[in-house]
Motif scaffolding. Structure first.
Motif, PDB file in Angstrom:
ATOM      1  N   LEU A   1       0.848  -1.194   0.000  1.00 27.81           N
ATOM      2  CA  LEU A   1       0.000   0.000   0.000  1.00 27.81           C
ATOM      3  C   LEU A   1       0.885   1.247   0.000  1.00 27.81           C
ATOM      4  CD1 LEU A   1      -2.838   1.288   0.359  1.00 27.81           C
ATOM      5  CD2 LEU A   1      -2.450   1.105   2.834  1.00 27.81           C
ATOM      6  N   GLU A   2       0.634   2.137  -0.945  1.00 22.86           N
ATOM      7  CA  GLU A   2       1.470   3.329  -1.085  1.00 22.86           C
ATOM      8  C   GLU A   2       0.731   4.563  -0.579  1.00 22.86           C
ATOM      9  OE1 GLU A   2       2.933   3.918  -5.055  1.00 22.86           O
ATOM     10  OE2 GLU A   2       3.773   5.887  -4.603  1.00 22.86           O
ATOM     11  N   PRO A   3       1.198   5.178   0.515  1.00 29.38           N
ATOM     12  CA  PRO A   3       0.592   6.447   0.929  1.00 29.38           C
ATOM     13  C   PRO A   3       0.954   7.541  -0.079  1.00 29.38           C
ATOM     14  CG  PRO A   3       2.272   5.717   2.529  1.00 29.38           C
ATOM     15  CD  PRO A   3       2.290   4.746   1.404  1.00 29.38           C
ATOM     16  N   ILE A   4      -0.015   8.413  -0.336  1.00 26.07           N
ATOM     17  CA  ILE A   4       0.100   9.415  -1.401  1.00 26.07           C
ATOM     18  C   ILE A   4       0.099  10.826  -0.813  1.00 26.07           C
ATOM     19  CG2 ILE A   4      -1.121  10.355  -3.433  1.00 26.07           C
ATOM     20  CD1 ILE A   4       0.183   7.628  -3.951  1.00 26.07           C
ATOM     21  N   HIS A   5       0.895  11.695  -1.391  1.00 27.47           N
ATOM     22  CA  HIS A   5       1.044  13.070  -0.899  1.00 27.47           C
ATOM     23  C   HIS A   5      -0.323  13.748  -0.673  1.00 27.47           C
ATOM     24  CE1 HIS A   5       2.303  17.249  -0.630  1.00 27.47           C
ATOM     25  NE2 HIS A   5       3.552  16.833  -0.550  1.00 27.47           N
ATOM     26  N   PRO A   6      -0.449  14.499   0.415  1.00 26.99           N
ATOM     27  CA  PRO A   6      -1.709  15.193   0.699  1.00 26.99           C
ATOM     28  C   PRO A   6      -2.203  16.080  -0.446  1.00 26.99           C
ATOM     29  CG  PRO A   6      -0.283  15.281   2.621  1.00 26.99           C
ATOM     30  CD  PRO A   6       0.536  14.657   1.516  1.00 26.99           C
ATOM     31  N   MET A   7      -1.337  16.524  -1.313  1.00 23.88           N
ATOM     32  CA  MET A   7      -1.807  17.362  -2.418  1.00 23.88           C
ATOM     33  C   MET A   7      -2.648  16.560  -3.412  1.00 23.88           C
ATOM     34  SD  MET A   7       1.569  18.091  -4.759  1.00 23.88           S
ATOM     35  CE  MET A   7       2.523  16.738  -5.467  1.00 23.88           C
ATOM     36  N   GLN A   8      -2.637  15.216  -3.298  1.00 25.01           N
ATOM     37  CA  GLN A   8      -3.455  14.392  -4.180  1.00 25.01           C
ATOM     38  C   GLN A   8      -4.590  13.691  -3.434  1.00 25.01           C
ATOM     39  OE1 GLN A   8       0.024  12.361  -5.947  1.00 25.01           O
ATOM     40  NE2 GLN A   8      -0.485  13.366  -7.860  1.00 25.01           N
ATOM     41  N   ALA A   9      -4.874  14.193  -2.205  1.00 23.91           N
ATOM     42  CA  ALA A   9      -5.964  13.606  -1.419  1.00 23.91           C
ATOM     43  C   ALA A   9      -7.309  13.779  -2.113  1.00 23.91           C
ATOM     44  CB  ALA A   9      -6.013  14.231  -0.022  1.00 23.91           C
ATOM     45  N   GLY A  10      -7.461  14.866  -2.872  1.00 25.57           N
ATOM     46  CA  GLY A  10      -8.742  15.146  -3.511  1.00 25.57           C
ATOM     47  C   GLY A  10      -8.980  14.346  -4.770  1.00 25.57           C
ATOM     48  N   GLU A  11      -7.914  13.860  -5.386  1.00 25.69           N
ATOM     49  CA  GLU A  11      -8.119  13.237  -6.685  1.00 25.69           C
ATOM     50  C   GLU A  11      -7.534  11.840  -6.815  1.00 25.69           C
ATOM     51  OE1 GLU A  11      -5.797  17.006  -7.370  1.00 25.69           O
ATOM     52  OE2 GLU A  11      -5.997  16.182  -9.384  1.00 25.69           O
ATOM     53  N   LEU A  12      -6.675  11.433  -5.892  1.00 21.97           N
ATOM     54  CA  LEU A  12      -5.980  10.175  -6.107  1.00 21.97           C
ATOM     55  C   LEU A  12      -6.148   9.176  -4.965  1.00 21.97           C
ATOM     56  CD1 LEU A  12      -4.248   8.746  -8.193  1.00 21.97           C
ATOM     57  CD2 LEU A  12      -2.214   9.695  -7.099  1.00 21.97           C
ATOM     58  N   SER A  13      -5.838   9.589  -3.742  1.00 21.58           N
ATOM     59  CA  SER A  13      -5.868   8.611  -2.654  1.00 21.58           C
ATOM     60  C   SER A  13      -6.238   9.262  -1.329  1.00 21.58           C
ATOM     61  CB  SER A  13      -4.507   7.947  -2.500  1.00 21.58           C
ATOM     62  OG  SER A  13      -4.506   7.064  -1.391  1.00 21.58           O
ATOM     63  N   CYS A  14      -6.962   8.511  -0.503  1.00 23.83           N
ATOM     64  CA  CYS A  14      -7.362   9.003   0.826  1.00 23.83           C
ATOM     65  C   CYS A  14      -6.366   8.595   1.899  1.00 23.83           C
ATOM     66  CB  CYS A  14      -8.757   8.503   1.166  1.00 23.83           C
ATOM     67  SG  CYS A  14      -8.867   6.720   1.409  1.00 23.83           S
ATOM     68  N   VAL A  15      -5.312   7.863   1.529  1.00 24.19           N
ATOM     69  CA  VAL A  15      -4.285   7.468   2.506  1.00 24.19           C
ATOM     70  C   VAL A  15      -3.062   8.339   2.260  1.00 24.19           C
ATOM     71  CG1 VAL A  15      -2.801   5.601   3.343  1.00 24.19           C
ATOM     72  CG2 VAL A  15      -5.180   5.134   2.736  1.00 24.19           C
ATOM     73  N   ASN A  16      -2.801   9.274   3.180  1.00 27.86           N
ATOM     74  CA  ASN A  16      -1.888  10.371   2.877  1.00 27.86           C
ATOM     75  C   ASN A  16      -0.690  10.512   3.798  1.00 27.86           C
ATOM     76  OD1 ASN A  16      -4.997  11.544   2.275  1.00 27.86           O
ATOM     77  ND2 ASN A  16      -3.548  11.531   0.580  1.00 27.86           N
ATOM     78  N   THR A  17      -0.556   9.611   4.759  1.00 25.06           N
ATOM     79  CA  THR A  17       0.668   9.598   5.569  1.00 25.06           C
ATOM     80  C   THR A  17       1.073   8.140   5.786  1.00 25.06           C
ATOM     81  OG1 THR A  17      -0.415   9.455   7.742  1.00 25.06           O
ATOM     82  CG2 THR A  17      -0.043  11.676   6.847  1.00 25.06           C
ATOM     83  N   LEU A  18       2.348   7.952   6.106  1.00 21.46           N
ATOM     84  CA  LEU A  18       2.826   6.598   6.385  1.00 21.46           C
ATOM     85  C   LEU A  18       2.143   6.026   7.617  1.00 21.46           C
ATOM     86  CD1 LEU A  18       4.607   4.174   5.866  1.00 21.46           C
ATOM     87  CD2 LEU A  18       6.546   5.426   6.843  1.00 21.46           C
ATOM     88  N   ASP A  19       1.935   6.852   8.636  1.00 24.15           N
ATOM     89  CA  ASP A  19       1.252   6.346   9.838  1.00 24.15           C
ATOM     90  C   ASP A  19      -0.163   5.867   9.527  1.00 24.15           C
ATOM     91  OD1 ASP A  19       2.838   6.250  12.229  1.00 24.15           O
ATOM     92  OD2 ASP A  19       3.049   8.426  12.087  1.00 24.15           O
ATOM     93  N   GLN A  20      -0.846   6.609   8.672  1.00 29.30           N
ATOM     94  CA  GLN A  20      -2.198   6.204   8.304  1.00 29.30           C
ATOM     95  C   GLN A  20      -2.170   4.858   7.567  1.00 29.30           C
ATOM     96  OE1 GLN A  20      -3.985   8.974   5.593  1.00 29.30           O
ATOM     97  NE2 GLN A  20      -6.019   8.071   5.773  1.00 29.30           N
ATOM     98  N   ALA A  21      -1.201   4.689   6.683  1.00 31.30           N
ATOM     99  CA  ALA A  21      -1.060   3.419   5.962  1.00 31.30           C
ATOM    100  C   ALA A  21      -0.715   2.280   6.926  1.00 31.30           C
ATOM    101  CB  ALA A  21       0.007   3.550   4.875  1.00 31.30           C
ATOM    102  N   LEU A  22       0.120   2.577   7.909  1.00 29.74           N
ATOM    103  CA  LEU A  22       0.493   1.545   8.883  1.00 29.74           C
ATOM    104  C   LEU A  22      -0.696   1.158   9.768  1.00 29.74           C
ATOM    105  CD1 LEU A  22       4.064   2.825   9.799  1.00 29.74           C
ATOM    106  CD2 LEU A  22       3.523   0.656   8.663  1.00 29.74           C
TER     107      LEU A  22
END
Lengths: 281, 281
Positions: free
Chosen positions: A145-166
């Motif tokens: 699972l790849e956490p994605i930069h917050p600047m793409q939270a609106g269009e790409l992914s809702c998981v935006n930090t490593l801690d959230q992914a963990l």
């Protein structure tokens, strides 16, 4: 040369417009690189059997197969099952280390009006993944699972930090780990601690650099060493987790590297790997 | 009308290319808006005495004076003292609620090579602020530290989450609070908890919307209601902290609203405030 570069992989997104999969396998191998990250559309174009032949003929390994988003708007574990099953089976055929997935921002999408999409996506993503993993059964290669930069939270992914992914990995148990793309994570004040927390759950590590200014949110990345990410420090933190796989340079660059000769791109990747990445591994 | 809009302020960045400070004061007042956020360059152009006269004549309050960055490359508490002193004194003259500051990314800047800038900036920013606050003495109006979206960590500010800004406030004691611009914060999985933690330290609250796609990192913001931020939810969280000041719409929009008639921009701000913001306050 091959020894110095043995822990370098190049993700084929780095030469996406220039090279097919067959060309990338051969072009990377000619530069002394021993591993490649692959995308399913390029694999489909090449064909699985032909890709396997080319990889074997060039003695190239596969560091990752990137599936992209799962659980975009309207998707369910049922509708995502076929794509994931196929990617996992192909990854196993190719001997890939992992299949990289992003958690889509289900329920969001452009206006008008506030839609609660990000909160809704986050509230459901754990159940969606649990459902998907249970349908898939024990995966032949792990999902990353790849956490994605917050600047793409609106269009790409809702998981935006490593801690959230963990947190998500903690909830899901075996069969899913982390793809740590440092371009997405470098800004996080809690990153060193989160990397230590991740430990052996890091299945893939991708790098590029953050350019100042950044003019393209999706494909405005820099070559390692051209931006402001402290790669030697982050590489030392990755090494401290016990990570021993390859470091994948993944560089989407609409305005620069995608317009250069691919042989040049690959040569500069190798040079910068030796300068900024390998010494700290 | 004036009662319904009493908690709306418009930051003059919203009509930056169209209107001078004098024009903005009068244009906002004509639309029934009772408060404005001001920038120092526009204030200097108008003159402090004239600004005071225009504000009084139009019965307009000042919700914030935005100082912008402190501690950019090469700056020190000594070199930043004069700008801050002047902004605080002018803010006091204008009766502003606070002076908004960003913590610059000292030591970063464009390549070549990794420079460790973000980590260095974060390591020194607390001492820099402590030094500055001690030189300033008890400020006549409070400073409000604004955390900035991670996509601007490389070029604008090293303080990128509300929790990080609150840690800094905890360390600095009195005289500094928070400017919560929800455009910078909305993506944060820990935001609801951080807002509760912030409590009465929130001195200003700014809003705009996140557009999909976002094509400009610095000035690509959307009008409330046109993007994917769940403003009603976030407004309810802001209200739950006990926040009773104005909500400032601050909308930098190079490709859209900056090119429209300013009277239209202001009218739409008022309409969207009533639709998406005020009901939850």
């Amino acid at each position: 040369m091959s020894t110095d570069l043995e822990r370098l992989s190049i993700n084929q997104a780095t030469t996406r417009p220039q090279w097919s999969l067959a060309e990338a396998i051969e072009g990377y191998a000619r530069a002394g690189i021993r591993s490649i990250g692959i995308w399913p559309d390029k694999l489909a174009e090449c064909g699985l059997a032909e890709a396997k032949r080319r990889l074997a003929a060039n003695d190239m390994a596969v560091s990752s197969l990137s599936l992209g988003r799962v659980f975009s708007e309207g998707a369910s574990a049922g509708s995502e099952y076929d794509r994931c099953r196929r990617a996992l089976d192909e990854a196993a055929e190719l001997g890939a280390d992992c299949v990289v997935v992003l958690a889509g921002t289900q329920g969001s999408g452009p206006g008008p009006g506030p839609v609660g999409g990000l909160a809704r996506a986050r509230a459901t993503v754990r159940d969606d993944f649990a459902d998907l993993l249970s349908r898939l059964g024990p995966p032949p290669v792990p999902l990353a699972l790849e956490p994605i930069h917050p600047m793409q939270a609106g269009e790409l992914s809702c998981v935006n930090t490593l801690d959230q992914a963990l947190d998500l990995c903690d909830a899901l148990g075996n069969g899913i780990g982390i793809a740590a793309d440092l371009y997405h994570l470098w800004w996080d004040p809690g990153l060193d601690a989160a990397l230590a927390r991740a430990g052996d759950r890091i299945l893939a590590c991708q790098v590029s650099d953050w350019l100042v200014p950044t003019v393209d949110l999706m494909a405005g990345r820099g070559m390692p060493g051209d931006g402001v990410i402290d790669l030697p420090h982050l590489m030392s933190r990755i090494a401290a987790t016990g990570y021993r796989r390859t470091i994948e340079i993944e560089l989407m660059s609409r305005n620069d590297w995608w317009n250069r000769r691919p042989e040049t791109v690959v040569a500069v990747c190798a040079e910068r790997f030796l300068q900024y990445i390998r010494p700290a591994l």
